[in-house]
Design an enzyme around this catalytic site. Structure first.
Site, short mmCIF file in Angstrom:
data_model
loop_
_atom_site.label_atom_id
_atom_site.label_comp_id
_atom_site.label_asym_id
_atom_site.label_seq_id
_atom_site.Cartn_x
_atom_site.Cartn_y
_atom_site.Cartn_z
N THR A 100 0.86 -1.18 0.00
CA THR A 100 0.00 0.00 0.00
C THR A 100 0.90 1.24 0.00
O THR A 100 1.35 1.68 -1.05
CB THR A 100 -0.99 0.00 1.19
OG1 THR A 100 -0.27 -0.26 2.40
CG2 THR A 100 -2.06 -1.05 1.01
N THR B 182 -0.20 -2.73 11.18
CA THR B 182 -0.95 -2.74 9.86
C THR B 182 -0.08 -3.49 8.95
O THR B 182 0.77 -2.91 8.32
CB THR B 182 -1.17 -1.40 9.20
OG1 THR B 182 -2.09 -0.73 9.95
CG2 THR B 182 -1.79 -1.48 7.83
N THR C 94 -6.23 10.69 -0.89
CA THR C 94 -6.32 11.55 -2.08
C THR C 94 -5.49 10.99 -3.21
O THR C 94 -4.69 10.10 -3.04
CB THR C 94 -5.85 12.98 -1.74
OG1 THR C 94 -4.48 12.91 -1.28
CG2 THR C 94 -6.72 13.58 -0.67
#
Length: 413
Positions: A160, A197, A413
């Site tokens: 990610t 995470t 974004t």
């Protein structure tokens, strides 16, 4: 930029007999990106996992736990894993569970196995519905791409905010046979036990009895992924999965006290530690990799408690970013760690090899120039010697930079 970390050479990630990986582009968040991974396991493979302790755990985590329990109860085995990035399927309620289940059903149909034989994993933005209208059509391409040497491709596909793909391999001799261990992981921010995470997948072709797997995966996680923190936030989606395909030809390991078990555990731990450290080195905006070692404790819990107090302190981490030997911040973190009977007059604190504090204050031999020299390095060790026992613990972290704020401010974004 990542701290002394580069992506592994694809050739260094060794195939594991009985495990094939396929990657496809579903365009979940970014059009054209390869963001969907399918892992096929040979019949008879054993699988165990540990998962986030966050009570707001994601739909795929809940489904993974359920499927593992169901398959173990009936003595059946997991046959496939499906992993998407770009969407966490967390905070999505019953609809999130339904969509994760639909994904498992579609994979099971293609792989010819029970729906419960499929484990789903997701990572990405929270509170957004899982786009199964993009995932399901991409499954045929992922299946067509299945190959034993696609570990590097998968390591890239599960990223990610990671900058560097994370993977590692080891080989060892078990029962006169060469066994292979290969793993991949992703994680860069929202990293903190239990777990962090992160997604981690480590596979071996060693044969090991199924009843030993749950303790083995927990023990490996405790020395690796549960020893890393980037920002003190425990994610909703953390999963660490251990796979044993049993294809190496060794006699099945059935005794946790055996030498073969110890050898396998060591190889698995080495791979998992390398992956965990890579997460801190690739922490969002990281410029320093920091090892915090606490020695001379009465028990493991107090050592880790103190180590984490230092490692997750924003004031300590920003001081490291500034290369500022602001030692008071480290001492303060030790003091508020919660070890109520800690005698601070008997402990020592080292920055690198430099003794910086003892007898409750600054070491007489310490100079600011010594501290400044250590703080300029990219790899730094903080060592606290408690002098109240013989137990140790080590955790890994990174500094906080301007880029950490920028990356997370712009995440959606």
């Amino acid at each position: 930029m990542p701290v002394n970390l580069t992506a592994p050479d694809p050739a260094s990630l060794l195939p594991v007999a009985g495990v094939r990986l396929g990657i496809a582009s579903a365009g979940i968040k970014t059009p054209g990106r390869r963001d969907l991974t399918l892992i096929e396991l040979a019949p008879g493979s054993h699988v165990a996992g540990v998962f986030t302790q966050n009570r707001f755990c994601a739909a795929p985590v809940m489904l993974c736990k359920q499927h593992l329990g169901q398959m173990n109860q009936r003595g059946d085995t997991i046959r496939a894993l499906v992993i998407n990035t770009g969407n966490a399927n967390a905070g999505t309620g019953e609809e999130g569970l339904r969509r994760a289940q639909q994904t498992c059903e579609a994979v099971a149909q293609r792989m010819g196995c029970a729906t419960e034989g499929v484990l789903p994993f997701s990572t990405g933005v929270i509170l957004e519905p899982l786009p199964i209208d993009k995932i399901l059509p991409a499954l045929p391409a992922a299946q067509a791409d299945l190959a034993s040497d696609h570990w590097s491709d998968a390591a890239h596909a599960i990223m990610t905010t990671d900058i560097v793909a994370k993977g590692a391999s080891r080989q060892a001799q078990v029962g006169g046979k060469t066994i292979t261990v290969t793993g991949i992981a992703k994680g860069s921010g929202m990293i903190h036990p239990n777990m962090a995470t992160m997604l981690g997948f480590v596979a071996t072709d060693a044969a090991i009895a199924a009843p030993l797997m749950p303790q083995l995966v927990k023990d490996v996680a405790d020395v690796s992924f549960n020893c890393v923190t980037v920002d003190g936030d425990t994610s909703t989606n953390d999963s660490f999965i251990l796979i044993a395909s049993g294809q190496a030809g060794n006699a099945e390991i059935a005794d946790a006290a055996s030498a073969d078990y110890a050898t396998l555990k060591s190889a698995l731990s080495e791979v998992a530690i390398e992956l965990a450290q890579a997460m801190a080195r690739d922490g969002e905006g990281a410029t320093k990799f920091i090892t915090v070692a606490v020695d001379g404790g009465r028990d493991h819990a107090e050592c880790k408690q103190i180590a984490y107090a230092i490692a997750r302190s924003p004031l300590v981490k920003t001081a490291f970013f500034a290369s500022d030997p602001n030692l008071g911040r480290i001492l303060a973190a030790i003091g508020y760690a919660g070890v109520s009977d800690l005698d601070v007059t008997t402990l020592q604190v080292y920055l690198g090899e430099v003794l910086v504090a003892e007898k409750g204050g600054r070491a007489a031999s310490y100079t600011e120039a010594q501290g400044a020299a250590v703080m300029k390095e990219a790899d730094i060790t903080v060592r606290v010697v408690l002098n109240r026992g013989d137990v140790s613990a080590t955790v890994w972290t990174c500094d906080f930079s301007y880029d950490y704020v920028k990356i997370n401010a712009e995440y959606r974004t």
